[in-house]
Write a protein that holds these residues in place. Structure first.
Motif, PDB file in Angstrom:
ATOM      1  N   UNK A  70       0.835  -1.203   0.000  1.00 48.39           N
ATOM      2  CA  UNK A  70       0.000   0.000   0.000  1.00 48.39           C
ATOM      3  C   UNK A  70       0.869   1.252   0.000  1.00 48.39           C
ATOM      4  N   UNK A  71       2.078   1.146   0.582  1.00 48.01           N
ATOM      5  CA  UNK A  71       2.961   2.306   0.607  1.00 48.01           C
ATOM      6  C   UNK A  71       3.754   2.493  -0.668  1.00 48.01           C
ATOM      7  N   UNK A  72       3.513   1.632  -1.642  1.00 43.07           N
ATOM      8  CA  UNK A  72       4.303   1.656  -2.874  1.00 43.07           C
ATOM      9  C   UNK A  72       3.492   2.318  -3.985  1.00 43.07           C
ATOM     10  N   UNK A  73       4.160   3.134  -4.793  1.00 37.42           N
ATOM     11  CA  UNK A  73       3.464   3.806  -5.884  1.00 37.42           C
ATOM     12  C   UNK A  73       3.167   2.791  -6.996  1.00 37.42           C
ATOM     13  N   UNK A  74       1.889   2.549  -7.302  1.00 38.43           N
ATOM     14  CA  UNK A  74       1.566   1.575  -8.359  1.00 38.43           C
ATOM     15  C   UNK A  74       2.127   1.989  -9.713  1.00 38.43           C
ATOM     16  N   UNK A  75       2.435   3.283  -9.857  1.00 41.58           N
ATOM     17  CA  UNK A  75       2.963   3.751 -11.145  1.00 41.58           C
ATOM     18  C   UNK A  75       4.316   3.116 -11.460  1.00 41.58           C
ATOM     19  N   UNK A  76       5.063   2.697 -10.422  1.00 34.68           N
ATOM     20  CA  UNK A  76       6.379   2.116 -10.686  1.00 34.68           C
ATOM     21  C   UNK A  76       6.255   0.852 -11.516  1.00 34.68           C
ATOM     22  N   UNK A  77       5.321  -0.005 -11.111  1.00 38.83           N
ATOM     23  CA  UNK A  77       5.151  -1.251 -11.836  1.00 38.83           C
ATOM     24  C   UNK A  77       4.580  -0.990 -13.230  1.00 38.83           C
ATOM     25  N   UNK A  78       3.687  -0.015 -13.304  1.00 40.38           N
ATOM     26  CA  UNK A  78       3.138   0.348 -14.609  1.00 40.38           C
ATOM     27  C   UNK A  78       4.241   0.861 -15.518  1.00 40.38           C
ATOM     28  N   UNK A  79       5.170   1.648 -14.936  1.00 36.06           N
ATOM     29  CA  UNK A  79       6.275   2.169 -15.734  1.00 36.06           C
ATOM     30  C   UNK A  79       7.092   1.012 -16.301  1.00 36.06           C
ATOM     31  N   UNK A  80       7.352   0.002 -15.470  1.00 34.47           N
ATOM     32  CA  UNK A  80       8.136  -1.140 -15.934  1.00 34.47           C
ATOM     33  C   UNK A  80       7.414  -1.866 -17.067  1.00 34.47           C
ATOM     34  N   UNK A  81       6.098  -2.023 -16.923  1.00 32.71           N
ATOM     35  CA  UNK A  81       5.338  -2.703 -17.981  1.00 32.71           C
ATOM     36  C   UNK A  81       5.338  -1.860 -19.240  1.00 32.71           C
ATOM     37  N   UNK A  82       5.207  -0.565 -19.072  1.00 32.97           N
ATOM     38  CA  UNK A  82       5.199   0.335 -20.209  1.00 32.97           C
ATOM     39  C   UNK A  82       6.535   0.290 -20.939  1.00 32.97           C
ATOM     40  N   UNK A  83       7.620   0.050 -20.178  1.00 37.44           N
ATOM     41  CA  UNK A  83       8.949   0.042 -20.785  1.00 37.44           C
ATOM     42  C   UNK A  83       9.302  -1.327 -21.359  1.00 37.44           C
ATOM     43  N   UNK A  84       8.392  -2.264 -21.346  1.00 37.98           N
ATOM     44  CA  UNK A  84       8.641  -3.511 -22.043  1.00 37.98           C
ATOM     45  C   UNK A  84       8.712  -4.759 -21.189  1.00 37.98           C
ATOM     46  N   UNK A  85       8.401  -4.657 -19.893  1.00 37.08           N
ATOM     47  CA  UNK A  85       8.407  -5.861 -19.064  1.00 37.08           C
ATOM     48  C   UNK A  85       7.002  -6.433 -18.969  1.00 37.08           C
ATOM     49  N   UNK A  86       6.908  -7.757 -18.979  1.00 36.30           N
ATOM     50  CA  UNK A  86       5.611  -8.374 -18.733  1.00 36.30           C
ATOM     51  C   UNK A  86       5.222  -8.107 -17.284  1.00 36.30           C
ATOM     52  N   UNK A  87       3.951  -8.359 -16.961  1.00 36.59           N
ATOM     53  CA  UNK A  87       3.480  -8.089 -15.594  1.00 36.59           C
ATOM     54  C   UNK A  87       4.329  -8.852 -14.578  1.00 36.59           C
ATOM     55  N   UNK A  88       4.659 -10.099 -14.890  1.00 40.89           N
ATOM     56  CA  UNK A  88       5.449 -10.913 -13.980  1.00 40.89           C
ATOM     57  C   UNK A  88       6.841 -10.356 -13.769  1.00 40.89           C
ATOM     58  N   UNK A  89       7.500  -9.979 -14.879  1.00 42.16           N
ATOM     59  CA  UNK A  89       8.849  -9.427 -14.755  1.00 42.16           C
ATOM     60  C   UNK A  89       8.826  -8.083 -14.040  1.00 42.16           C
ATOM     61  N   UNK A  90       7.783  -7.304 -14.294  1.00 39.87           N
ATOM     62  CA  UNK A  90       7.679  -5.999 -13.628  1.00 39.87           C
ATOM     63  C   UNK A  90       7.600  -6.204 -12.122  1.00 39.87           C
ATOM     64  N   UNK A  91       6.820  -7.197 -11.684  1.00 41.07           N
ATOM     65  CA  UNK A  91       6.725  -7.491 -10.255  1.00 41.07           C
ATOM     66  C   UNK A  91       8.096  -7.891  -9.722  1.00 41.07           C
ATOM     67  N   UNK A  92       8.766  -8.755 -10.458  1.00 45.58           N
ATOM     68  CA  UNK A  92      10.044  -9.295 -10.018  1.00 45.58           C
ATOM     69  C   UNK A  92      11.120  -8.217  -9.931  1.00 45.58           C
ATOM     70  N   UNK A  93      11.187  -7.348 -10.947  1.00 42.00           N
ATOM     71  CA  UNK A  93      12.253  -6.352 -11.015  1.00 42.00           C
ATOM     72  C   UNK A  93      11.978  -5.116 -10.163  1.00 42.00           C
ATOM     73  N   UNK A  94      10.715  -4.740 -10.071  1.00 40.07           N
ATOM     74  CA  UNK A  94      10.408  -3.440  -9.479  1.00 40.07           C
ATOM     75  C   UNK A  94       9.730  -3.561  -8.115  1.00 40.07           C
ATOM     76  N   UNK A  95       8.685  -4.394  -8.014  1.00 40.94           N
ATOM     77  CA  UNK A  95       7.936  -4.445  -6.767  1.00 40.94           C
ATOM     78  C   UNK A  95       8.673  -5.275  -5.710  1.00 40.94           C
ATOM     79  N   UNK A  96       9.133  -6.449  -6.112  1.00 43.14           N
ATOM     80  CA  UNK A  96       9.774  -7.347  -5.152  1.00 43.14           C
ATOM     81  C   UNK A  96      10.971  -6.695  -4.445  1.00 43.14           C
ATOM     82  N   UNK A  97      11.886  -6.044  -5.191  1.00 43.68           N
ATOM     83  CA  UNK A  97      13.024  -5.423  -4.487  1.00 43.68           C
ATOM     84  C   UNK A  97      12.584  -4.388  -3.450  1.00 43.68           C
ATOM     85  N   UNK A  98      11.423  -3.785  -3.671  1.00 45.34           N
ATOM     86  CA  UNK A  98      11.009  -2.731  -2.742  1.00 45.34           C
ATOM     87  C   UNK A  98      10.271  -3.259  -1.536  1.00 45.34           C
TER      88      UNK A  98
END
Lengths: 292, 359, 298
Positions: free
Chosen positions: A161-189
């Motif tokens: 809830x404290x994480x900006x959902x736009x970060x994951x959207x940015x990753x998807x927009x830049x070419x990552x699938x939803x799964x990779x976006x979670x792995x690269x951007x959300x999980x580390x945070x």
């Protein structure tokens, strides 16, 4: 108030907190001191010191088996509840779907369930339908997930809830699938929240008695149940030594969790948050600095 | 790529019971700077997110370069989005942020280094490659966000209120910067904003949106000079709007608030007159369309803003040349309007379906 | 994309939403299915077992209300029920009364490391096994223990059980109070003092009403945990103090599953009743003090 009066009040507060600290630590301290005592009956000041009880505790078959048993159960239960709890927390935090609010409360509901009731219920469930699960690592870990899942969902959900959902959207927009976006951007945070949730989940499962005691035969049990059953019969210095080992382990992990909690801004807060999830929300960090 | 970079066809979207987008039609030409302008909550951001693939429409289609991408997930679209607050990954350096899209598309290592350096140079941030996003100022973060979105050379760059988080001076500088980047890269830009001066300054064309609909599409000048709806007339620049009624005495004229307007054809149209086209004259002047009292006079630099009050108590704004005006507060004056600068707003301004109507 | 859903009239209608829902449901499914299985088995198995008298592990048995009659009328079982509620109420009262000044003082410690250390001291026992903590009290209260002389006769009697339970539940009581005291609007106590209210009056008219929701939350948590406590009353009660949780366990040992089921349901009913009662109380407390909660700020 006069400066002198203020100082006196501050001194009184410190004195009070010191007394509270003594009250909180005394039962733990007495266990640790007694475990080094040569006396058979602990609780008082020892007449001499020895490491004999530790030797004996580690040689005691039920404790040795129980320690391994507990570690296995806690490991399995922690991994399962972290994986499924994080999935559920993620869906609830990030997706809009009918029944979301209902599910949110379903996942904290086990907190209102007395552990003994859960234990008895699973005992009957196993006895009636899955006799093979009784007394196995899987069967007990399965039961423990009921206690750990709400905790994981609360702590990880708060981190998400404290994480900006736009970060994951940015990753998807830049070419990552939803799964990779979670792995690269959300999980580390949320890794510190996951670590804190994992540590607390592990300890909770490792220490569990109220539910576990229903789910295994008295001759092969997890460590805390073995200690409980032995203490019901008699006080025993080997239990004292084993308790000291558990205290040391718990405090070590607690310190680790406190560090992780600092990184996430309050996972010890998460403990209270889970415990009190149905009333107050996770407000602030228990480990934070006091407001002046 | 076809001449049409983006085509949006009868797009609708609702969240719960609220209709956010209602039958939207848009065509963006390749290489143009296109803005979606409207008040907050008008659906412009949702339209942009649907083009990016981050939201799915309930109805309608999105075509990019002629291909239907309505069902395509965001990572397979030739678009990149600059988020409102930048949405830089806090756990990565500037370099890793910018390189993220290239890595996701499995670009070679040397190529990544070259292109990141190139784009950082374009946005003037070369020396910040090793920094963490948290150490950057708002303007710097936004430059990195733009660089991150541009480095993959998207067909279309989408910008969601890219300047709204910056302070005013920085906004003005970044506007010119955006325009420069767009010219330099030749990329189609689609920018969402609620700031009309920003949209008018940077855009080739603007779509004015209100309440989930497109009110009008056109150049800044077209929107200003020929608004096709009450909303556009009131939203773009300042305007005096009059709901007129036919003047029973004289055909070809309509009245409102004690003023009489020469309206070809008569009837009860909505009449719009910009403050700069309202002249303050002697009450007896024969060009006067009615009388008013001067309520206040404000010095704005090159111009003077005069607030008039008509006999019905209606406020009318008039701007005059600062060097020639001699009105005093409380004076009774005449109001004059050059018929050439009087705009009759169509009654049903919403029906701007065809692209040709305004663009 | 994925499977085509049959939506003849509006081919694109809601397709995106359906897909998003499918992903969300797939993510929550395992956890939710697990919880639903447990809840269902509670309702079905426990209720089914409590309405039979013969000991059997078969799912179907003759319907019989004899077990419930025994659980609710047998003097021993009634005494167990009464002990559970009495111990729960006393522990709740003592713990909250102790926790309130602790939370208050904790927030007034100036040096951050002292505050951090005290927080750690108060909260880390949560992580130490309840068996170990209870054992510590057994040693302290036992013959030859540090407190065995002063508090003679507490071990294996109700006072010992209550003392150990207060110790076990204390951190849980402090937490909601800390949160609630942190949320106190700044300056209200100074304002009350400035308006001439002496300390006790400030406590009664300003501090307690403004932190009422925290007190309710704290009491709710402690009561719920205490009535279902098992290990601590078993060890410190030494068989002389029996609460519902122990009784459930003992009845299983003695192969009286139906009675255990009835008592487990009683325990669950108490837990849920307490939950409902305190939720109502906290709503009342909230009317007087709506703490500003932001909700999600997206």
């Amino acid at each position: 108030m006069t400066p002198a009066g203020r100082r006196a009040a501050a001194a009184l507060r410190v004195l009070f907190l010191a007394l509270v600290a003594v009250f909180v630590l005394l039962p733990l301290a007495v266990v640790v001191v007694s475990s080094f005592s040569v006396d058979e009956t602990g609780g008082g000041w020892p007449s001499g010191f020895t490491l004999r009880w530790f030797q004996r505790a580690l040689d005691h078959e039920p404790f040795r088996v129980g320690l391994l048993y507990s570690l296995e159960v806690a490991g399995v239960a922690t991994v399962i509840s972290l994986v499924f709890g994080t999935m559920a927390a993620y869906a609830i935090a990030r997706h809009r779907f009918p029944g979301r609010e209902l599910l949110r409360s379903v996942f904290v509901m086990p907190l209102s369930l007395p552990r003994v009731v859960a234990g008895f219920c699973l005992f009957v469930l196993y006895a009636s339908l899955f006799p093979a699960a009784y007394g196995t690592v899987g069967g007990i870990a399965f039961a423990h997930c009921l206690l750990l899942m709400p905790f994981v969902v609360a702590v990880v959900g708060a981190a998400l809830a404290g994480l900006d959902p736009a970060l994951e959207e940015a990753a998807r927009d830049l070419g990552s699938s939803a799964g990779r976006a979670f792995w690269h951007v959300t999980l580390p945070q949320i890794r510190w929240a996951l670590l804190a949730a994992g540590i607390f989940a592990f300890i909770t499962s490792f220490d569990e008695v109220d539910t576990s005691v229903f789910l295994m035969p008295a001759d092969t049990t997890t460590l805390p149940v073995a200690m409980f059953l032995r203490l019901e019969q008699q006080q025993d210095p080997t239990v004292t030594a084993m308790s000291s080992i558990l205290i040391a382990g718990s405090l070590l992990l607690a310190a680790a969790a406190a560090v992780a909690a600092r990184r996430t801004g309050g996972a010890l807060g998460g403990v209270g948050a889970t415990a009190g999830a149905r009333t107050t929300g996770p407000e602030g960090s228990a480990e934070g600095e006091p407001t002046p | 790529m076809s001449d049409r970079a983006i085509a949006v066809r009868s797009l609708s979207k609702s969240f719960g019971r609220k209709d956010v987008l209602n039958d939207i039609e848009l065509t963006v030409r390749a290489g143009e700077f296109f803005s979606l302008l409207g008040p907050s909550g008008c659906g412009k951001s949702t339209a942009l997110r649907i083009i990016a693939g981050l939201e799915r429409p309930d109805r309608g289609r999105v075509l990019l370069g002629g291909a239907d991408v309505t069902g395509t997930p965001p990572h397979r679209r030739p678009t990149n989005l600059v988020f409102q607050q930048g949405a830089l990954f806090p756990h990565m350096t500037v370099f890793d942020n910018v390189a993220y899209g290239l890595r996701a598309r499995r670009t070679g290592r040397a190529e990544i280094t070259r292109r990141v350096a190139e784009i950082l140079d374009v946005v003037g941030m070369s020396e910040f490659a090793g920094r963490a996003p948290s150490t950057l100022s708002g303007g710097q973060r936004q430059r990195i966000a733009i660089a991150r979105a541009l480095v993959g050379r998207p067909d279309v760059l989408l910008l969601d209120e890219p300047l709204s988080a910056l302070d005013l001076g920085l906004q003005l500088r970044m506007r010119r910067e955006l325009r420069r980047l767009q010219r330099q890269t030749g990329t189609t830009f689609v920018c969402v904003t609620h700031n009309q001066s920003e949209a008018m300054e940077v855009s080739d064309r603007i779509a004015v949106m209100n309440d989930g609909r497109v009110e009008q599409i056109g150049t800044a000048e077209e929107l200003y000079r020929a608004p096709v709806s009450r909303f556009v007339a009131g939203f773009i620049g300042e305007n005096n709007l009059f709901d007129t009624a036919p003047d029973p005495g004289s055909p070809g004229r309509s009245r409102a608030d004690g003023l009489t307007f020469p309206v070809p054809g008569g009837g009860s149209p909505l009449v719009a007159v910009r403050p700069e086209f309202i002249r303050v004259v002697e009450p007896s002047d024969e060009g006067a369309i009615g009388g008013a009292v001067v309520r206040s006079v404000g010095f704005l630099g090159a111009r003077i803003r005069i607030v008039l009050e008509t006999s019905t108590g209606r406020e009318v704004l008039a701007d005059t040349d600062a060097h020639s005006s001699t009105v005093t507060v409380g004076a009774a004056v005449g109001v004059a309007v050059d018929p050439a600068h009087l705009t009759v707003v169509p009654a049903d301004g919403r029906a701007v379906r065809s692209e040709g109507a305004a663009g | 994309m994925t499977r085509e859903t049959p939506a003849p009239a509006l081919t694109k209608e809601g397709r995106g939403r359906t897909r998003e829902r499918r992903v969300a449901y797939a993510l929550v499914a395992p956890g939710a299915a697990y919880l639903v299985l447990i809840f269902l088995s509670i309702v079905l198995l426990l209720v089914s077992y409590s309405f039979r008298t013969e000991q059997t592990s078969r799912l179907i048995a003759p319907f019989d209300t004899g077990t419930w009659a025994e659980a609710l009328s047998n003097p021993y079982n009634l005494a167990v029920l009464w002990t559970t509620l009495r111990v729960g109420a006393l522990v709740t009262l003592l713990t909250v009364v102790l926790a309130y000044p602790i939370a208050w003082c904790l927030l007034r410690v100036r040096r951050w490391w002292v505050a951090g250390l005290l927080m750690f001291v108060i909260f880390s026992p949560i992580l130490v096994s309840v068996v170990v903590r209870s054992y510590g009290w057994m040693l302290l209260l036992g013959h030859g223990g540090l407190l065995g002389g002063v508090l003679r006769g507490w071990l294996y009697h109700e006072p010992g059980v209550i003392l150990a339970l207060v110790h076990v539940e204390l951190p849980f009581a402090v937490f909601p109070l800390l949160a609630s005291l942190r949320n106190l609007p700044p300056g209200v106590l100074e304002a009350a003092a400035d308006l001439g209210a002496p300390p006790l009056r400030r406590l009664r008219t300003v501090l307690l009403p403004l932190t009422a929701s925290g007190i309710v939350a704290s009491a709710q948590l402690v009561f719920a945990l205490t009535v279902s406590a098992f290990a601590t009353p078993s060890l410190l009660g030494g068989g002389r103090v029996t609460v519902l949780a122990q009784s459930v366990y003992q009845n299983i040992q003695q192969l009286r599953w139906p009675l255990a089921a009835a008592q487990a349901l009683l325990l669950l009913a108490i837990a849920l009743a307490v939950l409902a009662l305190f939720n109502r109380l906290s709503r009342y407390a909230d009317v007087r003090h709506r703490s500003p909660e932001g909700g999600d700020s997206r």
